[in-house]
Design a protein around this motif. Structure first.
Motif, PDB file in Angstrom:
ATOM      1  N   CYS A 177       0.821  -1.213   0.000  1.00  0.00           N
ATOM      2  CA  CYS A 177       0.000   0.000   0.000  1.00  0.00           C
ATOM      3  C   CYS A 177       0.852   1.259   0.000  1.00  0.00           C
ATOM      4  CB  CYS A 177      -0.931  -0.004   1.212  1.00  0.00           C
ATOM      5  SG  CYS A 177      -2.293  -1.183   1.102  1.00  0.00           S
ATOM      6  N   LEU A 178       1.894   1.293   0.823  1.00  0.00           N
ATOM      7  CA  LEU A 178       2.716   2.504   0.902  1.00  0.00           C
ATOM      8  C   LEU A 178       3.591   2.680  -0.338  1.00  0.00           C
ATOM      9  CD1 LEU A 178       1.621   2.606   3.776  1.00  0.00           C
ATOM     10  CD2 LEU A 178       3.887   3.285   4.549  1.00  0.00           C
ATOM     11  N   ILE A 183       4.247   5.933  -5.360  1.00  0.00           N
ATOM     12  CA  ILE A 183       4.213   5.976  -6.831  1.00  0.00           C
ATOM     13  C   ILE A 183       3.139   6.951  -7.313  1.00  0.00           C
ATOM     14  CG2 ILE A 183       3.660   4.599  -8.880  1.00  0.00           C
ATOM     15  CD1 ILE A 183       4.941   2.189  -7.345  1.00  0.00           C
ATOM     16  N   LEU A 184       1.953   6.885  -6.718  1.00  0.00           N
ATOM     17  CA  LEU A 184       0.870   7.792  -7.109  1.00  0.00           C
ATOM     18  C   LEU A 184       1.237   9.245  -6.857  1.00  0.00           C
ATOM     19  CD1 LEU A 184      -2.306   5.872  -5.857  1.00  0.00           C
ATOM     20  CD2 LEU A 184      -1.682   6.357  -8.232  1.00  0.00           C
ATOM     21  N   ASP A 185       2.025   9.483  -5.817  1.00  0.00           N
ATOM     22  CA  ASP A 185       2.408  10.846  -5.473  1.00  0.00           C
ATOM     23  C   ASP A 185       3.192  11.515  -6.601  1.00  0.00           C
ATOM     24  OD1 ASP A 185       2.404  12.825  -3.185  1.00  0.00           O
ATOM     25  OD2 ASP A 185       4.557  12.727  -3.590  1.00  0.00           O
ATOM     26  N   LYS A 186       3.794  10.725  -7.454  1.00  0.00           N
ATOM     27  CA  LYS A 186       4.523  11.275  -8.602  1.00  0.00           C
ATOM     28  C   LYS A 186       3.583  11.978  -9.574  1.00  0.00           C
ATOM     29  CE  LYS A 186       8.692   9.635  -7.604  1.00  0.00           C
ATOM     30  NZ  LYS A 186       9.880  10.499  -7.429  1.00  0.00           N
ATOM     31  N   LYS A 187       2.273  11.671  -9.461  1.00  0.00           N
ATOM     32  CA  LYS A 187       1.286  12.261 -10.370  1.00  0.00           C
ATOM     33  C   LYS A 187       0.625  13.511  -9.793  1.00  0.00           C
ATOM     34  CE  LYS A 187      -0.086   7.677 -12.107  1.00  0.00           C
ATOM     35  NZ  LYS A 187      -1.263   6.773 -12.314  1.00  0.00           N
ATOM     36  N   LYS A 188       1.138  14.003  -8.665  1.00  0.00           N
ATOM     37  CA  LYS A 188       0.431  15.077  -7.962  1.00  0.00           C
ATOM     38  C   LYS A 188       0.362  16.381  -8.755  1.00  0.00           C
ATOM     39  CE  LYS A 188       4.499  16.335  -5.183  1.00  0.00           C
ATOM     40  NZ  LYS A 188       5.024  16.373  -3.795  1.00  0.00           N
ATOM     41  N   ASN A 189       1.235  16.538  -9.752  1.00  0.00           N
ATOM     42  CA  ASN A 189       1.158  17.728 -10.595  1.00  0.00           C
ATOM     43  C   ASN A 189       0.134  17.577 -11.715  1.00  0.00           C
ATOM     44  OD1 ASN A 189       3.172  19.080  -9.149  1.00  0.00           O
ATOM     45  ND2 ASN A 189       4.802  18.164 -10.381  1.00  0.00           N
ATOM     46  N   GLU A 346      -3.133 -17.410  -0.179  1.00  0.00           N
ATOM     47  CA  GLU A 346      -3.331 -16.857  -1.522  1.00  0.00           C
ATOM     48  C   GLU A 346      -3.023 -15.363  -1.514  1.00  0.00           C
ATOM     49  OE1 GLU A 346      -5.293 -14.702  -4.668  1.00  0.00           O
ATOM     50  OE2 GLU A 346      -5.976 -14.687  -2.579  1.00  0.00           O
ATOM     51  N   LEU A 347      -3.451 -14.675  -0.436  1.00  0.00           N
ATOM     52  CA  LEU A 347      -3.161 -13.247  -0.308  1.00  0.00           C
ATOM     53  C   LEU A 347      -1.664 -12.996  -0.250  1.00  0.00           C
ATOM     54  CD1 LEU A 347      -3.995 -10.265   0.309  1.00  0.00           C
ATOM     55  CD2 LEU A 347      -3.965 -10.903   2.735  1.00  0.00           C
ATOM     56  N   ILE A 348      -0.963 -13.772   0.557  1.00  0.00           N
ATOM     57  CA  ILE A 348       0.488 -13.594   0.698  1.00  0.00           C
ATOM     58  C   ILE A 348       1.195 -13.819  -0.631  1.00  0.00           C
ATOM     59  CG2 ILE A 348       2.573 -14.505   1.786  1.00  0.00           C
ATOM     60  CD1 ILE A 348       0.791 -12.788   3.608  1.00  0.00           C
ATOM     61  N   ASN A 349       0.781 -14.832  -1.361  1.00  0.00           N
ATOM     62  CA  ASN A 349       1.410 -15.109  -2.659  1.00  0.00           C
ATOM     63  C   ASN A 349       1.183 -13.954  -3.632  1.00  0.00           C
ATOM     64  OD1 ASN A 349       2.441 -17.609  -1.916  1.00  0.00           O
ATOM     65  ND2 ASN A 349       0.580 -18.706  -2.508  1.00  0.00           N
ATOM     66  N   ARG A 350      -0.009 -13.379  -3.621  1.00  0.00           N
ATOM     67  CA  ARG A 350      -0.277 -12.235  -4.494  1.00  0.00           C
ATOM     68  C   ARG A 350       0.539 -11.022  -4.071  1.00  0.00           C
ATOM     69  NH1 ARG A 350      -4.564  -9.760  -4.157  1.00  0.00           N
ATOM     70  NH2 ARG A 350      -5.725 -10.864  -2.510  1.00  0.00           N
ATOM     71  N   MET A 351       0.625 -10.801  -2.748  1.00  0.00           N
ATOM     72  CA  MET A 351       1.371  -9.649  -2.244  1.00  0.00           C
ATOM     73  C   MET A 351       2.862  -9.783  -2.542  1.00  0.00           C
ATOM     74  SD  MET A 351      -0.808  -7.541  -1.092  1.00  0.00           S
ATOM     75  CE  MET A 351      -1.781  -8.211  -2.449  1.00  0.00           C
ATOM     76  N   ARG A 352       3.349 -10.990  -2.528  1.00  0.00           N
ATOM     77  CA  ARG A 352       4.770 -11.223  -2.817  1.00  0.00           C
ATOM     78  C   ARG A 352       5.103 -10.727  -4.225  1.00  0.00           C
ATOM     79  NH1 ARG A 352       4.697 -16.170  -1.385  1.00  0.00           N
ATOM     80  NH2 ARG A 352       5.695 -15.953   0.646  1.00  0.00           N
ATOM     81  N   ILE A 353       4.268 -11.082  -5.184  1.00  0.00           N
ATOM     82  CA  ILE A 353       4.471 -10.658  -6.571  1.00  0.00           C
ATOM     83  C   ILE A 353       4.227  -9.161  -6.719  1.00  0.00           C
ATOM     84  CG2 ILE A 353       3.638 -10.947  -8.946  1.00  0.00           C
ATOM     85  CD1 ILE A 353       2.871 -13.852  -8.125  1.00  0.00           C
ATOM     86  N   LEU A 354       3.172  -8.678  -6.072  1.00  0.00           N
ATOM     87  CA  LEU A 354       2.815  -7.267  -6.182  1.00  0.00           C
ATOM     88  C   LEU A 354       3.910  -6.373  -5.614  1.00  0.00           C
ATOM     89  CD1 LEU A 354       0.650  -5.192  -6.983  1.00  0.00           C
ATOM     90  CD2 LEU A 354      -0.377  -5.498  -4.713  1.00  0.00           C
ATOM     91  N   PHE A 356       7.077  -6.998  -5.325  1.00  0.00           N
ATOM     92  CA  PHE A 356       8.231  -7.050  -6.240  1.00  0.00           C
ATOM     93  C   PHE A 356       8.019  -6.086  -7.407  1.00  0.00           C
ATOM     94  CE2 PHE A 356      10.185  -8.706 -10.109  1.00  0.00           C
ATOM     95  CZ  PHE A 356      11.510  -8.813  -9.726  1.00  0.00           C
ATOM     96  N   ASN A 357       6.838  -6.120  -8.011  1.00  0.00           N
ATOM     97  CA  ASN A 357       6.556  -5.264  -9.162  1.00  0.00           C
ATOM     98  C   ASN A 357       6.474  -3.792  -8.775  1.00  0.00           C
ATOM     99  OD1 ASN A 357       6.485  -7.407 -10.991  1.00  0.00           O
ATOM    100  ND2 ASN A 357       4.304  -7.784 -10.628  1.00  0.00           N
ATOM    101  N   LEU A 358       5.894  -3.501  -7.603  1.00  0.00           N
ATOM    102  CA  LEU A 358       5.801  -2.109  -7.157  1.00  0.00           C
ATOM    103  C   LEU A 358       7.170  -1.532  -6.830  1.00  0.00           C
ATOM    104  CD1 LEU A 358       2.601  -2.309  -4.910  1.00  0.00           C
ATOM    105  CD2 LEU A 358       2.826  -1.043  -7.065  1.00  0.00           C
ATOM    106  N   GLU A 359       8.021  -2.323  -6.193  1.00  0.00           N
ATOM    107  CA  GLU A 359       9.395  -1.870  -5.937  1.00  0.00           C
ATOM    108  C   GLU A 359      10.095  -1.521  -7.252  1.00  0.00           C
ATOM    109  OE1 GLU A 359      11.364  -3.695  -1.858  1.00  0.00           O
ATOM    110  OE2 GLU A 359      12.002  -4.437  -3.807  1.00  0.00           O
ATOM    111  N   LYS A 360       9.932  -2.390  -8.236  1.00  0.00           N
ATOM    112  CA  LYS A 360      10.565  -2.166  -9.536  1.00  0.00           C
ATOM    113  C   LYS A 360      10.037  -0.890 -10.181  1.00  0.00           C
ATOM    114  CE  LYS A 360      11.389  -4.501 -13.950  1.00  0.00           C
ATOM    115  NZ  LYS A 360      11.103  -5.738 -14.748  1.00  0.00           N
ATOM    116  N   GLU A 361       8.713  -0.696 -10.109  1.00  0.00           N
ATOM    117  CA  GLU A 361       8.109   0.512 -10.680  1.00  0.00           C
ATOM    118  C   GLU A 361       8.590   1.763  -9.959  1.00  0.00           C
ATOM    119  OE1 GLU A 361       3.666   2.475 -11.521  1.00  0.00           O
ATOM    120  OE2 GLU A 361       3.837   0.430 -10.716  1.00  0.00           O
TER     121      GLU A 361
END
Length: 366
Positions: A177-178, A183-189, A346-354, A356-361
């Motif tokens: 979530c954080l 990432i969303l904060d980059k769109k504040k302009n 199932e939640l943990i497995n999804r969060m693990r992937i998510l 990873f992808n959010l860190e990369k983004e």
């Protein structure tokens, strides 16, 4: 003891005066002090849960008392006041969460057992003293070095998420979530603050599929422009390690309300969180639990949480727009876990992937 009148305190010292904050989801009034707490609740029904920062201060008081006494702020007086209240009121105290967090390594979140045993011994040794012995101990000129972390910050926290801890399951959600908020904060302009938080809630519904009250409260302070809350994850250092570590630390903080408050229905004791972090206290104090009791002891219905947005920076019109969107999500989810079993793995497995992808983004956006 070195005491000063207000007139003798410099502006710098006044701005950095230490204060301990008390809060509980089960006490609906804001608590201004321990005396305020004691006037509202029988001390025999209270258990204090100490935050990480207080565990560190207590360890320092035991191992390096002279260094605390010589500080220009009032940390020493606050600590002695806390210890005196604990002893004179015979209070229950739990410092396990604060101790655990402070002894986990920076690189992988594994427990440093040498540091854990050292801090645990120091804090327990203090609690074994009476108040007079604590005062005598504080006059000692002794120096026992702290056991330091053995590893350094890294540019990813995905390995840390795999470390088994009291925080682990909640951390997967709060960290994702954080990361998304940052990432969303980059769109504040390009977008308004209301559009950003609505986009965030849409993300939580579709990608995470579980809402945390403390994280939702954090999001309201964050996107409405509370600068102190924003600084928790927006540090001045520009390297990946420090930025991700700031987000990680804030994610850890947001697990405390749930971990502390779950003790109530289990033990029939009112958990009270004690911290030196005003920002964490603000989030904690903005949430209050309500429930119905039968036979004087058992909950008749599942408890529900009330949140207070009055201390955010939203206008009434903005808050109405946000609440309309949020209420629509809650209406759609009303019976979600009544007819469908909640699968934690199932939640943990999804969060693990998510995560990873959010860190990369996030790193690609810096």
């Amino acid at each position: 003891m070195n005491t000063q009148t207000l007139g003798e305190i410099t502006l710098k010292e006044w701005l950095f005066r230490m204060k301990f904050y008390y809060s509980s989801l089960y006490i609906h009034e804001t608590l201004s002090s321990f005396e305020d707490l004691k006037n509202k609740i029988d001390p025999q029904l209270i258990e204090l849960y100490l935050d990480t920062n207080i565990c560190i201060y207590l360890t320092k008081l035991y191992k390096e008392p002279s260094s605390l006494v010589s500080q220009t702020d009032n940390t020493f007086e606050e600590l002695l006041g806390l210890l005196k209240n604990i002893e004179t009121n015979n209070l229950l105290v739990d410092f396990s969460l604060g101790l655990e967090e402070s002894c986990r390594e920076l690189s992988n979140f594994e427990i440093n057992m040498s540091k854990f045993n050292d801090m645990n011994n120091a804090i327990r040794s203090l609690f074994e003293m009476d108040y007079f012995q604590m005062l005598q101990h504080s006059k000692l000129i002794k120096f026992e070095p702290f056991i330091k972390h053995e590893t350094r910050k890294t540019n990813s926290k995905t390995n840390s998420l795999e470390s088994v801890s009291s925080f682990q399951r909640l951390l997967f959600v709060s960290y994702a979530c954080l990361l998304k908020m940052y990432i969303l904060d980059k769109k504040k302009n390009l977008k308004s603050n209301t559009q950003l938080i609505i986009e965030y809630f849409d993300f939580v519904e579709k990608e995470i599929d579980i809402f945390s009250a403390s994280i939702t409260m954090f999001a309201h302070y964050y996107f409405s422009g509370n600068n102190k809350i924003r600084k928790l994850i927006h540090k001045t250092k520009n390297n990946d390690e420090d930025k991700l570590h700031a987000i990680w630390n804030a994610s850890l903080d947001l697990t405390f309300p749930a971990l502390v408050s779950q003790k109530f229905l289990k033990d029939k004791i009112i958990p009270v969180f004690v911290t030196a972090d005003e920002n964490l206290w603000l989030i904690f104090d903005s949430m209050k639990m309500k429930f119905m009791i039968t036979n004087g002891t058992e909950a008749a219905l599942p408890p529900f949480l009330e949140v207070d947005y009055t201390r955010t920076n939203w206008t009434q019109a903005e808050l109405q727009e946000i609440n309309n969107f949020y209420d629509g999500i809650m209406e759609r989810r009303k019976y979600k876990f009544v007819f469908n079993n909640f699968d934690q793995e199932e939640l943990i497995n999804r969060m693990r992937i998510l995560c990873f992808n959010l860190e990369k983004e996030l790193k690609n956006s810096l």
